[in-house]
Design a protein around this motif. Sequence first.
Motif, PDB file in Angstrom:
ATOM      1  N   LEU A  27       0.803  -1.227   0.000  1.00 21.77           N
ATOM      2  CA  LEU A  27       0.000   0.000   0.000  1.00 21.77           C
ATOM      3  C   LEU A  27       0.838   1.282   0.000  1.00 21.77           C
ATOM      4  O   LEU A  27       0.531   2.218  -0.754  1.00 21.77           O
ATOM      5  CB  LEU A  27      -0.965  -0.010   1.199  1.00 21.77           C
ATOM      6  N   PRO A  28       1.903   1.376   0.814  1.00 20.83           N
ATOM      7  CA  PRO A  28       2.722   2.599   0.746  1.00 20.83           C
ATOM      8  C   PRO A  28       3.330   2.831  -0.641  1.00 20.83           C
ATOM      9  O   PRO A  28       3.506   3.986  -1.058  1.00 20.83           O
ATOM     10  CB  PRO A  28       3.821   2.352   1.796  1.00 20.83           C
ATOM     11  N   PHE A  29       3.640   1.755  -1.351  1.00 16.93           N
ATOM     12  CA  PHE A  29       4.186   1.899  -2.701  1.00 16.93           C
ATOM     13  C   PHE A  29       3.102   2.361  -3.680  1.00 16.93           C
ATOM     14  O   PHE A  29       3.390   3.079  -4.633  1.00 16.93           O
ATOM     15  CB  PHE A  29       4.804   0.582  -3.169  1.00 16.93           C
ATOM     16  N   PHE A  30       1.862   1.950  -3.452  1.00 21.92           N
ATOM     17  CA  PHE A  30       0.774   2.448  -4.280  1.00 21.92           C
ATOM     18  C   PHE A  30       0.612   3.957  -4.090  1.00 21.92           C
ATOM     19  O   PHE A  30       0.284   4.677  -5.028  1.00 21.92           O
ATOM     20  CB  PHE A  30      -0.547   1.750  -3.923  1.00 21.92           C
ATOM     21  N   ALA A  42      -7.640   2.636   1.752  1.00 20.24           N
ATOM     22  CA  ALA A  42      -8.632   1.957   2.593  1.00 20.24           C
ATOM     23  C   ALA A  42      -9.610   1.164   1.726  1.00 20.24           C
ATOM     24  O   ALA A  42     -10.054   0.072   2.105  1.00 20.24           O
ATOM     25  CB  ALA A  42      -9.390   2.981   3.437  1.00 20.24           C
ATOM     26  N   GLY A  43      -9.926   1.711   0.553  1.00 17.30           N
ATOM     27  CA  GLY A  43     -10.807   1.005  -0.366  1.00 17.30           C
ATOM     28  C   GLY A  43     -10.222  -0.310  -0.838  1.00 17.30           C
ATOM     29  O   GLY A  43     -10.948  -1.302  -1.013  1.00 17.30           O
ATOM     30  N   LEU A  44      -8.908  -0.372  -1.036  1.00 15.69           N
ATOM     31  CA  LEU A  44      -8.263  -1.610  -1.465  1.00 15.69           C
ATOM     32  C   LEU A  44      -8.320  -2.669  -0.365  1.00 15.69           C
ATOM     33  O   LEU A  44      -8.530  -3.860  -0.649  1.00 15.69           O
ATOM     34  CB  LEU A  44      -6.811  -1.341  -1.874  1.00 15.69           C
ATOM     35  N   SER A  49     -11.102  -7.901   1.484  1.00 15.16           N
ATOM     36  CA  SER A  49     -11.660  -8.701   2.573  1.00 15.16           C
ATOM     37  C   SER A  49     -13.177  -8.784   2.591  1.00 15.16           C
ATOM     38  O   SER A  49     -13.741  -9.841   2.895  1.00 15.16           O
ATOM     39  CB  SER A  49     -11.182  -8.164   3.930  1.00 15.16           C
ATOM     40  N   PHE A  50     -13.866  -7.698   2.253  1.00 13.94           N
ATOM     41  CA  PHE A  50     -15.312  -7.670   2.492  1.00 13.94           C
ATOM     42  C   PHE A  50     -16.055  -8.669   1.613  1.00 13.94           C
ATOM     43  O   PHE A  50     -16.792  -9.523   2.102  1.00 13.94           O
ATOM     44  CB  PHE A  50     -15.868  -6.265   2.274  1.00 13.94           C
ATOM     45  N   TYR A  92      -6.658   3.098 -10.888  1.00 17.14           N
ATOM     46  CA  TYR A  92      -7.102   2.675  -9.564  1.00 17.14           C
ATOM     47  C   TYR A  92      -8.137   1.566  -9.633  1.00 17.14           C
ATOM     48  O   TYR A  92      -8.043   0.573  -8.888  1.00 17.14           O
ATOM     49  CB  TYR A  92      -7.671   3.861  -8.781  1.00 17.14           C
ATOM     50  N   TRP A  93      -9.121   1.714 -10.517  1.00 19.82           N
ATOM     51  CA  TRP A  93     -10.192   0.722 -10.545  1.00 19.82           C
ATOM     52  C   TRP A  93      -9.726  -0.614 -11.098  1.00 19.82           C
ATOM     53  O   TRP A  93     -10.279  -1.667 -10.744  1.00 19.82           O
ATOM     54  CB  TRP A  93     -11.386   1.266 -11.329  1.00 19.82           C
ATOM     55  N   SER A  94      -8.675  -0.588 -11.930  1.00 18.76           N
ATOM     56  CA  SER A  94      -8.089  -1.850 -12.387  1.00 18.76           C
ATOM     57  C   SER A  94      -7.421  -2.576 -11.221  1.00 18.76           C
ATOM     58  O   SER A  94      -7.545  -3.793 -11.062  1.00 18.76           O
ATOM     59  CB  SER A  94      -7.082  -1.594 -13.506  1.00 18.76           C
ATOM     60  N   ILE A  95      -6.718  -1.794 -10.400  1.00 18.76           N
ATOM     61  CA  ILE A  95      -6.073  -2.379  -9.218  1.00 18.76           C
ATOM     62  C   ILE A  95      -7.129  -2.841  -8.220  1.00 18.76           C
ATOM     63  O   ILE A  95      -7.008  -3.912  -7.610  1.00 18.76           O
ATOM     64  CB  ILE A  95      -5.118  -1.352  -8.573  1.00 18.76           C
ATOM     65  N   PHE A  96      -8.185  -2.055  -8.068  1.00 16.58           N
ATOM     66  CA  PHE A  96      -9.290  -2.420  -7.176  1.00 16.58           C
ATOM     67  C   PHE A  96      -9.892  -3.761  -7.606  1.00 16.58           C
ATOM     68  O   PHE A  96     -10.140  -4.644  -6.766  1.00 16.58           O
ATOM     69  CB  PHE A  96     -10.352  -1.319  -7.204  1.00 16.58           C
ATOM     70  N   ALA A  97     -10.108  -3.913  -8.906  1.00 19.58           N
ATOM     71  CA  ALA A  97     -10.669  -5.159  -9.419  1.00 19.58           C
ATOM     72  C   ALA A  97      -9.713  -6.326  -9.192  1.00 19.58           C
ATOM     73  O   ALA A  97     -10.136  -7.432  -8.820  1.00 19.58           O
ATOM     74  CB  ALA A  97     -10.981  -5.016 -10.910  1.00 19.58           C
TER      75      ALA A  97
END
Length: 387
Positions: A27-30, A42-44, A49-50, A92-97
Motif C-alpha cells: 500500500l505505501p508503494f501504491f 482503505a478502499g483496497l 476482505s469484504f 485505480y479501478w483496475s487495481i481495485f478489481a
Amino acid sequence: MNKKYLYMLSAGHLSVDINSGSLPALLPFFVSEYGMDYTSIAGLMFASSFLSSIIQPLFGWLADKGSRQWFMVLGVLMAGLSLGVTGFVTNYWSIFAAVTLMGIGSSIFHPEAARNVNAIAGKKKGQGMSIFSVGGNGGFGLGPLLAVFLVTTFGMKGTAFYAIASLFTAAMIALAAPAIRRESARQLAAVTKKATDNPIPRENDWRAFSRLFLVIVFRSTLFTAISSFLPLFCIQVLGASHAVGSATLSIISIAGVLATLVGGLLADRKGYVRTMRYGACLLVPCLAVIVFTQNIWAVYAMLIPMSFAMQGPYAAFVVLGQSYLAKSLGFASGVTLGLSFSLGGIIVPSLGWYADSYGIAAVMLVILAISICCAAATFLLPEPKKA
C-alpha cells in the motif's frame, strides 16, 4: 494420516495467503508510485476482505455438494495472478478489481482445501489442521517482507513473482489432486466403517456453531485490532522507534508458526474447546501487562506468550467448527477460515474512530475488554460429539 499431502495443501495455503499478507506492505508503494490517497488505500483493503468474507461460506457450501479439487487450483491461480497484475497497471479501478479477485481466489481455495485436510488427517485432525495452518500463518508473516524486497529490488513489476509462484504451486496441486482425492476417500471410508460398527449420526449442531461464531467475532476483532494498534501504542505512547514498534508484529507472526503446530498437538490431546479456552485466557493477562505497565520491555516479554495465545488455538477452532457442522465441513471451513480474518477488518474502523477521539492508550483498554469477552465466550462452547 499421510503428511505428504498435508504439506502440499499447506504449500498451497502459503501461496494463497502470502498474497493477502503482502498487500498491506504494498500500500505505501501504491501511494508513492501511483499517487493514491488514504481513502483509496482503505478502499483496497476493503476490496480484499469484504466481498471474500461474504462469498467464502458460499464456496464452502458448494464444496459440501461434492469433491471439487479444481477449486484449490483456481483459488491459487486467481490469488497470485491478480496480485501480480497490480505492478503493471496504474488505473485505480483496475487495481481495485485485481485486489477483489485476489480475495475471491482466497475464498475459493480455503473451504475445499480445509475439507480435504479434515479427511486426510484421520483421527489427528488437530495436528493435520495445524500443518495446513502453518502455511497460512507463514504467508501472512513472510508476505510483508517479501513485498518490500520485491518492490525495492525490482520496482513495481516485482509483483510478477506472485503470478509466477502461483503457476508453479497450482501445477503441483493439479498434478497431486487425483492422489489427494483418493487419500481423502480412503480416510473417509475408514471413518464410515467405524461409524457402521459403532453408529453415531453425523449431525449439524447449529446452536453450538452460533456460539463458536460469537468467539470468532471477538477473536477476529482482537487479531485486527492488535495488528493495527500495538505498533502505534509502542511508538506513540511508549516512545519506541518505528522499527521497534513494527517488529512486534513480526515476532508474533514468526513465533506463531511454532505456536500453531504446538496448538494442533495440544488440541488432539486436551480437546478443541479446552485449547481455545487456554489461548483466550492466556491473552488477557498478556494484554493487561502491556496496557498497565506501559513499558516497552514488558511489551516484548509478552509477545511470544501472546503469539501462543493468538495462534495456538487456530487449528482447534477450525476443527471445532467442522465438528459442530459434521455434515457441512466446507461451509464450516468457509466461516471459520474466512470470517475469522475479515470480520475484524469491518469492525476495527470503529476502534480507529475511538482512538482518534480518546487516544491509543484508551483503545488498548478497549482491546483488553474485548479479550475478556472472548475468554468468557469460550466457556459457552460445548464439547463436540465424538464420532
